[in-house]
Write a protein that holds these residues in place. Structure first.
Motif, PDB file in Angstrom:
ATOM      1  N   GLY A 173      -6.299   7.714   0.343  1.00 44.57           N
ATOM      2  CA  GLY A 173      -7.409   7.668   1.282  1.00 44.57           C
ATOM      3  C   GLY A 173      -7.949   6.289   1.574  1.00 44.57           C
ATOM      4  N   ARG A 174      -7.322   5.255   1.050  1.00 44.93           N
ATOM      5  CA  ARG A 174      -7.780   3.894   1.334  1.00 44.93           C
ATOM      6  C   ARG A 174      -7.308   3.462   2.715  1.00 44.93           C
ATOM      7  NH1 ARG A 174      -5.680  -1.733  -1.477  1.00 44.93           N
ATOM      8  NH2 ARG A 174      -6.640  -3.112   0.084  1.00 44.93           N
ATOM      9  N   CYS A 175      -8.197   2.806   3.479  1.00 43.74           N
ATOM     10  CA  CYS A 175      -7.854   2.238   4.778  1.00 43.74           C
ATOM     11  C   CYS A 175      -7.656   0.733   4.640  1.00 43.74           C
ATOM     12  CB  CYS A 175      -8.958   2.507   5.805  1.00 43.74           C
ATOM     13  SG  CYS A 175      -9.266   4.245   6.133  1.00 43.74           S
ATOM     14  N   ALA A 176      -6.790   0.166   5.470  1.00 43.30           N
ATOM     15  CA  ALA A 176      -6.577  -1.283   5.420  1.00 43.30           C
ATOM     16  C   ALA A 176      -6.017  -1.771   6.746  1.00 43.30           C
ATOM     17  CB  ALA A 176      -5.632  -1.647   4.283  1.00 43.30           C
TER      18      ALA A 176
ATOM     19  N   LEU B 133       0.851  -1.183   0.000  1.00 41.94           N
ATOM     20  CA  LEU B 133       0.000   0.000   0.000  1.00 41.94           C
ATOM     21  C   LEU B 133       0.890   1.237   0.000  1.00 41.94           C
ATOM     22  CD1 LEU B 133      -2.576  -1.206   2.661  1.00 41.94           C
ATOM     23  CD2 LEU B 133      -2.792  -1.301   0.172  1.00 41.94           C
ATOM     24  N   PRO B 134       1.170   1.807  -1.173  1.00 43.41           N
ATOM     25  CA  PRO B 134       2.090   2.948  -1.260  1.00 43.41           C
ATOM     26  C   PRO B 134       1.617   4.132  -0.419  1.00 43.41           C
ATOM     27  CG  PRO B 134       1.613   2.067  -3.440  1.00 43.41           C
ATOM     28  CD  PRO B 134       0.651   1.419  -2.493  1.00 43.41           C
ATOM     29  N   GLY B 135       2.557   4.704   0.290  1.00 38.80           N
ATOM     30  CA  GLY B 135       2.227   5.868   1.113  1.00 38.80           C
ATOM     31  C   GLY B 135       1.437   5.540   2.357  1.00 38.80           C
TER      32      GLY B 135
ATOM     33  N   VAL C 286      -9.849   8.472  15.253  1.00 38.98           N
ATOM     34  CA  VAL C 286     -11.225   8.498  14.760  1.00 38.98           C
ATOM     35  C   VAL C 286     -11.401   7.483  13.638  1.00 38.98           C
ATOM     36  CG1 VAL C 286     -12.924   9.900  13.524  1.00 38.98           C
ATOM     37  CG2 VAL C 286     -11.719  10.850  15.493  1.00 38.98           C
ATOM     38  N   THR C 287     -10.442   7.430  12.729  1.00 38.26           N
ATOM     39  CA  THR C 287     -10.522   6.451  11.643  1.00 38.26           C
ATOM     40  C   THR C 287     -10.478   5.035  12.194  1.00 38.26           C
ATOM     41  OG1 THR C 287      -9.446   8.011  10.137  1.00 38.26           O
ATOM     42  CG2 THR C 287      -9.464   5.701   9.479  1.00 38.26           C
ATOM     43  N   LEU C 288      -9.621   4.805  13.187  1.00 43.18           N
ATOM     44  CA  LEU C 288      -9.561   3.480  13.814  1.00 43.18           C
ATOM     45  C   LEU C 288     -10.914   3.121  14.415  1.00 43.18           C
ATOM     46  CD1 LEU C 288      -8.008   0.994  14.831  1.00 43.18           C
ATOM     47  CD2 LEU C 288      -7.324   2.349  16.833  1.00 43.18           C
ATOM     48  N   ALA C 289     -11.532   4.056  15.139  1.00 39.20           N
ATOM     49  CA  ALA C 289     -12.827   3.776  15.762  1.00 39.20           C
ATOM     50  C   ALA C 289     -13.881   3.422  14.724  1.00 39.20           C
ATOM     51  CB  ALA C 289     -13.278   4.989  16.585  1.00 39.20           C
ATOM     52  N   ARG C 290     -13.924   4.166  13.629  1.00 40.33           N
ATOM     53  CA  ARG C 290     -14.928   3.917  12.601  1.00 40.33           C
ATOM     54  C   ARG C 290     -14.709   2.571  11.923  1.00 40.33           C
ATOM     55  NH1 ARG C 290     -14.752  10.103  10.127  1.00 40.33           N
ATOM     56  NH2 ARG C 290     -16.085  11.047  11.733  1.00 40.33           N
ATOM     57  N   CYS C 291     -13.460   2.237  11.663  1.00 38.70           N
ATOM     58  CA  CYS C 291     -13.185   0.951  11.018  1.00 38.70           C
ATOM     59  C   CYS C 291     -13.445  -0.213  11.967  1.00 38.70           C
ATOM     60  CB  CYS C 291     -11.751   0.929  10.494  1.00 38.70           C
ATOM     61  SG  CYS C 291     -11.487   1.980   9.032  1.00 38.70           S
ATOM     62  N   LEU C 292     -13.207  -0.007  13.264  1.00 34.90           N
ATOM     63  CA  LEU C 292     -13.539  -1.059  14.221  1.00 34.90           C
ATOM     64  C   LEU C 292     -15.045  -1.267  14.307  1.00 34.90           C
ATOM     65  CD1 LEU C 292     -11.009  -0.447  17.147  1.00 34.90           C
ATOM     66  CD2 LEU C 292     -11.073  -2.382  15.554  1.00 34.90           C
ATOM     67  N   ARG C 293     -15.823  -0.194  14.232  1.00 31.11           N
ATOM     68  CA  ARG C 293     -17.281  -0.339  14.206  1.00 31.11           C
ATOM     69  C   ARG C 293     -17.710  -1.188  13.019  1.00 31.11           C
ATOM     70  NH1 ARG C 293     -21.412   1.157  17.730  1.00 31.11           N
ATOM     71  NH2 ARG C 293     -22.642   1.743  15.916  1.00 31.11           N
ATOM     72  N   LEU C 294     -17.101  -0.948  11.873  1.00 27.90           N
ATOM     73  CA  LEU C 294     -17.423  -1.720  10.685  1.00 27.90           C
ATOM     74  C   LEU C 294     -17.039  -3.182  10.869  1.00 27.90           C
ATOM     75  CD1 LEU C 294     -18.328  -1.849   7.707  1.00 27.90           C
ATOM     76  CD2 LEU C 294     -16.001  -1.189   7.063  1.00 27.90           C
ATOM     77  N   LEU C 295     -15.820  -3.412  11.355  1.00 30.00           N
ATOM     78  CA  LEU C 295     -15.359  -4.785  11.577  1.00 30.00           C
ATOM     79  C   LEU C 295     -16.259  -5.515  12.552  1.00 30.00           C
ATOM     80  CD1 LEU C 295     -13.261  -7.100  11.424  1.00 30.00           C
ATOM     81  CD2 LEU C 295     -11.972  -5.893  13.203  1.00 30.00           C
ATOM     82  N   HIS C 296     -16.591  -4.870  13.656  1.00 29.09           N
ATOM     83  CA  HIS C 296     -17.389  -5.520  14.693  1.00 29.09           C
ATOM     84  C   HIS C 296     -18.829  -5.767  14.247  1.00 29.09           C
ATOM     85  CE1 HIS C 296     -14.473  -3.759  17.950  1.00 29.09           C
ATOM     86  NE2 HIS C 296     -13.938  -4.752  17.257  1.00 29.09           N
ATOM     87  N   GLY C 297     -19.225  -5.160  13.149  1.00 27.24           N
ATOM     88  CA  GLY C 297     -20.591  -5.344  12.665  1.00 27.24           C
ATOM     89  C   GLY C 297     -20.772  -6.455  11.656  1.00 27.24           C
ATOM     90  N   VAL C 298     -19.685  -7.088  11.204  1.00 25.67           N
ATOM     91  CA  VAL C 298     -19.843  -8.146  10.197  1.00 25.67           C
ATOM     92  C   VAL C 298     -20.352  -9.416  10.874  1.00 25.67           C
ATOM     93  CG1 VAL C 298     -18.017  -7.173   8.759  1.00 25.67           C
ATOM     94  CG2 VAL C 298     -17.466  -9.006  10.376  1.00 25.67           C
TER      95      VAL C 298
END
Length: 289
Positions: free
Chosen positions: A188-191, A95-97, A104-116
């Motif tokens: 702007g991609r998260c991973a 993932l370049p760069g 805040v981004t971590l919190a939002r992505c954890l909400r997504l992960l915890h919802g699957v």
């Protein structure tokens, strides 16, 4: 592991699957190694344990499943690990760069992960004390009094964990959820990365590190408040918070003990962590490495 060893193994693995390897560049070495093949945009992760094949294969399968669920993850470029001598190698997209996410981004992505939805038969249950026996046995800078204290500390926490009450139910967890394990690219991609700890358990487990880091003084009050607000829950309100924070402090101490042998600042910080665990003042004065 050593830098030259990581490059040698990554080069052999890349050549075996027909990738150009002349530009192999070490990005990180520690317990494992990470080598970049920049010509093809591939990260080579090297695990120096031949017995890790099944664990690495599972990590690849988990990454593929999470991607299919819309969870932002780094994706494998090969579905099977490669064994080179006594090493297990997996190949991942680069993932370049990529840089660490903010809270805040971590919190939002954890909400997504915890919802699957939880998959059937793919993930194990969270194991807060996994590998702690091995880490305690191999830790440097500990005398027998330290080891006895940490064993007793661990055993007491295990009893508390078995009786802990959690407020958020069960979910798919990252298992080692901190900002450095969520990358954000210049586009702007998260991973999420380092998926070897993905499991099922109480979401509070994934929220504890950020809360504990705040207690260490590594985040401001405003930064942590934004994290808790963005996720929608402050884990410090959980009835399980006392045992969660102590388990994480134990794990952080044993992690540091793996690399404190020939490093004076690390030895000093390890001694401080042990003393503060004993007198109950932890995590005051804990610094990061």
């Amino acid at each position: 592991m050593r830098t030259d060893e990581a490059v040698r193994v990554a080069t052999l693995a890349g050549a075996r699957v027909g990738m150009p390897v002349d530009d192999a560049q070490v990005l990180r070495v520690g317990e494992n190694g990470v080598v970049l093949l920049s010509g093809v945009g591939v990260l080579v992760r090297v695990v120096p344990r031949a017995g890790a094949v099944q664990r690495v294969r599972l990590e690849i399968a988990v990454a593929e499943w999470l991607a299919s669920q819309g969870v932002p993850v780094a994706r494998p470029v090969r579905s099977e690990p490669i064994v080179v001598d006594q090493h297990v190698v997996s190949l991942w997209e680069y993932l370049p760069g990529g840089h660490s996410a903010d809270l805040v981004t971590l919190a939002r992505c954890l909400r997504l992960l915890h919802g699957v939805p939880r998959p059937v038969g793919l993930l194990t249950r969270v194991s807060p004390f996994s590998r702690l026996r091995e880490q305690l046995a191999s830790a440097v800078g500990l005398d027998e009094r330290d080891r006895a204290f940490l064993r007793e500390f661990r055993d007491g926490l295990a009893v508390q964990w078995d009786h802990a009450t959690f407020a958020l139910g069960e979910a798919v967890l990252h298992g080692d959820a901190h900002m450095e394990n969520l990358l954000v690219t210049t586009a702007g991609r998260c991973a999420f990365i380092d998926l070897e700890s993905v499991c099922v358990g109480p979401p509070e487990w994934d929220l504890t590190l950020s809360a504990l880091y705040y207690e260490c003084g590594w985040f401001s009050e405003h930064e942590y408040a934004m994290f808790a607000d963005s996720y929608g829950y402050d884990v410090r309100c959980s009835p399980a918070w006392p045992v969660l924070r102590q388990i994480r402090m134990l794990r952080m101490t044993l992690w540091l003990a793996q690399s404190a042998d020939n490093d004076t600042p690390r030895r000093q910080q390890l001694r401080h962590r042990l003393d503060s665990l004993r007198d109950g003042s932890a995590p005051a004065g804990w610094t990061g490495f």
